[in-house]
Design an enzyme around this catalytic site. Structure first.
Site, PDB file in Angstrom:
ATOM      1  N   LYS A  32       0.904  -1.072  -0.193  1.00 11.43           N
ATOM      2  CA  LYS A  32       0.213  -0.383  -0.080  1.00 11.43           C
ATOM      3  C   LYS A  32       1.019   1.164   0.102  1.00 11.43           C
ATOM      4  O   LYS A  32       2.275   1.103   0.891  1.00 11.43           O
ATOM      5  CB  LYS A  32      -1.061  -0.193   1.224  1.00 11.43           C
ATOM      6  CG  LYS A  32      -1.750   0.949   1.898  1.00 11.43           C
ATOM      7  CD  LYS A  32      -2.642   0.984   2.548  1.00 11.43           C
ATOM      8  CE  LYS A  32      -2.453   1.556   3.749  1.00 11.43           C
ATOM      9  NZ  LYS A  32      -2.225   3.301   3.849  1.00 11.43           N
ATOM     10  N   ASP A  59      -3.738   4.398  -1.727  1.00 11.79           N
ATOM     11  CA  ASP A  59      -4.463   4.659  -0.762  1.00 11.79           C
ATOM     12  C   ASP A  59      -4.312   6.228  -0.771  1.00 11.79           C
ATOM     13  O   ASP A  59      -3.845   7.122   0.329  1.00 11.79           O
ATOM     14  CB  ASP A  59      -3.541   4.115   0.128  1.00 11.79           C
ATOM     15  CG  ASP A  59      -4.911   4.378   1.596  1.00 11.79           C
ATOM     16  OD1 ASP A  59      -5.765   4.907   1.662  1.00 11.79           O
ATOM     17  OD2 ASP A  59      -4.019   4.698   2.792  1.00 11.79           O
ATOM     18  N   LYS A  61      -6.897   8.199  -1.286  1.00  9.39           N
ATOM     19  CA  LYS A  61      -8.390   8.723  -0.846  1.00  9.39           C
ATOM     20  C   LYS A  61      -9.689   9.529  -1.843  1.00  9.39           C
ATOM     21  O   LYS A  61      -9.091  11.162  -0.625  1.00  9.39           O
ATOM     22  CB  LYS A  61      -8.123   9.170   1.302  1.00  9.39           C
ATOM     23  CG  LYS A  61      -8.370   7.622   1.329  1.00  9.39           C
ATOM     24  CD  LYS A  61      -8.324   7.945   3.019  1.00  9.39           C
ATOM     25  CE  LYS A  61      -7.682   7.255   4.093  1.00  9.39           C
ATOM     26  NZ  LYS A  61      -6.372   6.700   3.726  1.00  9.39           N
ATOM     27  N   ASP A  64     -13.768  14.610  -4.277  1.00 14.77           N
ATOM     28  CA  ASP A  64     -13.915  16.010  -4.807  1.00 14.77           C
ATOM     29  C   ASP A  64     -15.717  15.897  -5.638  1.00 14.77           C
ATOM     30  O   ASP A  64     -15.959  14.899  -5.316  1.00 14.77           O
ATOM     31  CB  ASP A  64     -12.587  16.091  -6.168  1.00 14.77           C
ATOM     32  CG  ASP A  64     -12.138  18.091  -6.244  1.00 14.77           C
ATOM     33  OD1 ASP A  64     -13.237  18.824  -5.982  1.00 14.77           O
ATOM     34  OD2 ASP A  64     -11.080  18.562  -5.564  1.00 14.77           O
ATOM     35  N   PRO A  66     -17.800  15.451  -8.490  1.00 11.39           N
ATOM     36  CA  PRO A  66     -17.594  14.324  -9.983  1.00 11.39           C
ATOM     37  C   PRO A  66     -16.552  14.026 -10.862  1.00 11.39           C
ATOM     38  O   PRO A  66     -15.765  13.226 -11.200  1.00 11.39           O
ATOM     39  CB  PRO A  66     -19.359  13.532 -10.148  1.00 11.39           C
ATOM     40  CG  PRO A  66     -19.598  13.881  -9.224  1.00 11.39           C
ATOM     41  CD  PRO A  66     -18.863  15.195  -8.248  1.00 11.39           C
ATOM     42  N   THR A 119     -11.452   5.965  11.578  1.00 11.58           N
ATOM     43  CA  THR A 119     -11.678   5.139  12.453  1.00 11.58           C
ATOM     44  C   THR A 119     -11.200   6.132  13.070  1.00 11.58           C
ATOM     45  O   THR A 119     -11.595   6.474  14.608  1.00 11.58           O
ATOM     46  CB  THR A 119     -10.922   3.844  12.323  1.00 11.58           C
ATOM     47  OG1 THR A 119      -9.468   4.525  11.693  1.00 11.58           O
ATOM     48  CG2 THR A 119     -11.491   2.793  11.679  1.00 11.58           C
ATOM     49  N   ARG A 211       2.802  -1.596  11.032  1.00  6.50           N
ATOM     50  CA  ARG A 211       4.016  -1.370  11.989  1.00  6.50           C
ATOM     51  C   ARG A 211       4.420  -2.489  12.381  1.00  6.50           C
ATOM     52  O   ARG A 211       5.678  -2.991  13.051  1.00  6.50           O
ATOM     53  CB  ARG A 211       3.723  -0.592  12.926  1.00  6.50           C
ATOM     54  CG  ARG A 211       4.152   1.217  12.602  1.00  6.50           C
ATOM     55  CD  ARG A 211       3.371   1.948  13.670  1.00  6.50           C
ATOM     56  NE  ARG A 211       2.077   1.993  13.089  1.00  6.50           N
ATOM     57  CZ  ARG A 211       0.818   2.530  14.177  1.00  6.50           C
ATOM     58  NH1 ARG A 211       1.637   3.449  14.973  1.00  6.50           N
ATOM     59  NH2 ARG A 211      -0.623   2.520  13.795  1.00  6.50           N
TER      60      ARG A 211
HETATM   61  O1  C5P Z   1       0.976   0.348  11.065  1.00  7.94           O
HETATM   62  P1  C5P Z   1      -0.347  -0.110  10.932  1.00  7.94           P
HETATM   63  O2  C5P Z   1      -0.757  -1.157  10.515  1.00  7.94           O
HETATM   64  O3  C5P Z   1      -1.724   0.817  11.899  1.00  7.94           O
HETATM   65  O4  C5P Z   1      -0.456   0.727   9.730  1.00  7.94           O
HETATM   66  C1  C5P Z   1      -2.292   0.789   9.338  1.00  7.94           C
HETATM   67  C2  C5P Z   1      -2.427   2.022   7.913  1.00  7.94           C
HETATM   68  O5  C5P Z   1      -3.716   2.073   7.507  1.00  7.94           O
HETATM   69  C3  C5P Z   1      -2.095   2.640   7.943  1.00  7.94           C
HETATM   70  O6  C5P Z   1      -1.612   3.035   7.006  1.00  7.94           O
HETATM   71  C4  C5P Z   1      -3.297   3.857   7.924  1.00  7.94           C
HETATM   72  O7  C5P Z   1      -2.968   4.850   8.036  1.00  7.94           O
HETATM   73  C5  C5P Z   1      -4.645   2.587   7.294  1.00  7.94           C
HETATM   74  N1  C5P Z   1      -5.511   2.796   7.815  1.00  7.94           N
HETATM   75  C6  C5P Z   1      -6.001   2.807   9.395  1.00  7.94           C
HETATM   76  N2  C5P Z   1      -7.244   3.064   9.317  1.00  7.94           N
HETATM   77  C7  C5P Z   1      -8.055   3.206   9.056  1.00  7.94           C
HETATM   78  C8  C5P Z   1      -7.806   3.365   7.002  1.00  7.94           C
HETATM   79  C9  C5P Z   1      -6.332   3.259   6.847  1.00  7.94           C
HETATM   80  O8  C5P Z   1      -5.098   2.129  10.464  1.00  7.94           O
HETATM   81  N3  C5P Z   1      -9.414   3.188   9.028  1.00  7.94           N
END
Ligand code: C5P
Length: 232
Positions: A32, A59, A61, A64, A66, A119, A211
């Site tokens: 990603k 990713d 996102k 804007d 259409p 989230t 991570r």
């Molecule tokens: O490091 P970690 O496993 O928390 O990374 C999760 C990835 O998913 C990050 O790139 C974060 O920005 C993305 N993400 C998220 N929650 C969301 C949408 C995207 O953690 N609702």
């Protein structure tokens, strides 16, 4: 739908990203690329990782009018990425525009996935600042349903919501789920987490893991552990 583990390459430079991917000698994990890396390095980083043989979830996102999203999606699609995303809050007209733009002359296109409510947005903030008076889970499912009605392929959601999304929008509607942690790992800033095995059990189609892999002492072993638990 083929289940897969997507590594969130949340790095700020090309050098760091390629040095990380070099550790996977011979293996080509799905990656990603988010805003930070894309805005730092531009489309060249996408072309380079693609040329190395990886699948890419870009990713960015989009959100804007259409027509703008349609044209921007056409540009992203030409990078030959495998998955792109946008905010469902842009309305069904915007999502339909995105689908038109993203479809290549030969009829192929990347998967198009919607973000429902981030989230990081709490129910309280959603009600007070966005004036959305419905409960969070109802709002998320309604946005997912809008995305399905617009013809999109799926949504980004918590693994805990994946079962409900499938029940609402159908089993073929893809769930892409971040918030993954090993049972013995550090949660960091994520709150509602599951293990790769639990995400499989609930029915996620793709897990997005950052991570727990990028920060591991042995990232390749951590990736393989995710694959073992999630894909089997
Ligand atoms: O490091 P970690 O496993 O928390 O990374 C999760 C990835 O998913 C990050 O790139 C974060 O920005 C993305 N993400 C998220 N929650 C969301 C949408 C995207 O953690 N609702």
């Amino acid at each position: 739908m083929g289940k897969d583990v997507i590594i969130a390459c949340d790095f700020s430079s090309k050098e760091e990203t390629l040095a990380f991917l070099d550790k996977f000698s011979g293996k080509k994990p799905y990656v990603k690329i988010g805003m930070e890396l894309f805005y730092a390095e531009g489309p060249a980083i996408v072309r380079e990782i693609k040329a190395r043989g990886h699948k890419i979830f870009l990713d960015l996102k989009l959100h804007d009018i259409p027509n703008t999203v349609k044209k921007a999606m056409a540009v992203l699609s030409r990078l030959d990425v495998d998955m792109v995303n946008l905010h469902a809050a842009g309305t069904r007209a915007m999502m339909e525009g995105a689908l038109e733009g993203v479809t290549r002359p030969d009829g192929t296109r990347p998967l198009v996935i919607a973000v429902t409510q981030l989230t990081s947005t709490s129910q309280e903030r959603m009600q007070e600042e966005l004036l959305i008076d419905q409960p969070m889970d109802k709002t998320v499912m309604h946005y997912a349903d809008n995305a399905a009605k617009a013809g999109l392929d799926g949504v980004v959601c918590s693994p805990m919501e994946a079962g409900k999304v499938h029940a609402t929008c159908g089993d073929g509607f893809v769930t892409v789920t971040p918030g993954i942690r090993f049972a013995d790992g550090d949660k960091g800033d994520q709150v509602r987490v599951t293990t790769p095995a639990q995400a499989k059990e609930i029915g996620s189609d793709y897990i997005v893991v950052g991570r727990p892999i990028t920060g591991a002492a042995d990232p390749v072993e951590a990736y393989e552990r995710c694959v073992r638990e999630f894909v089997g």
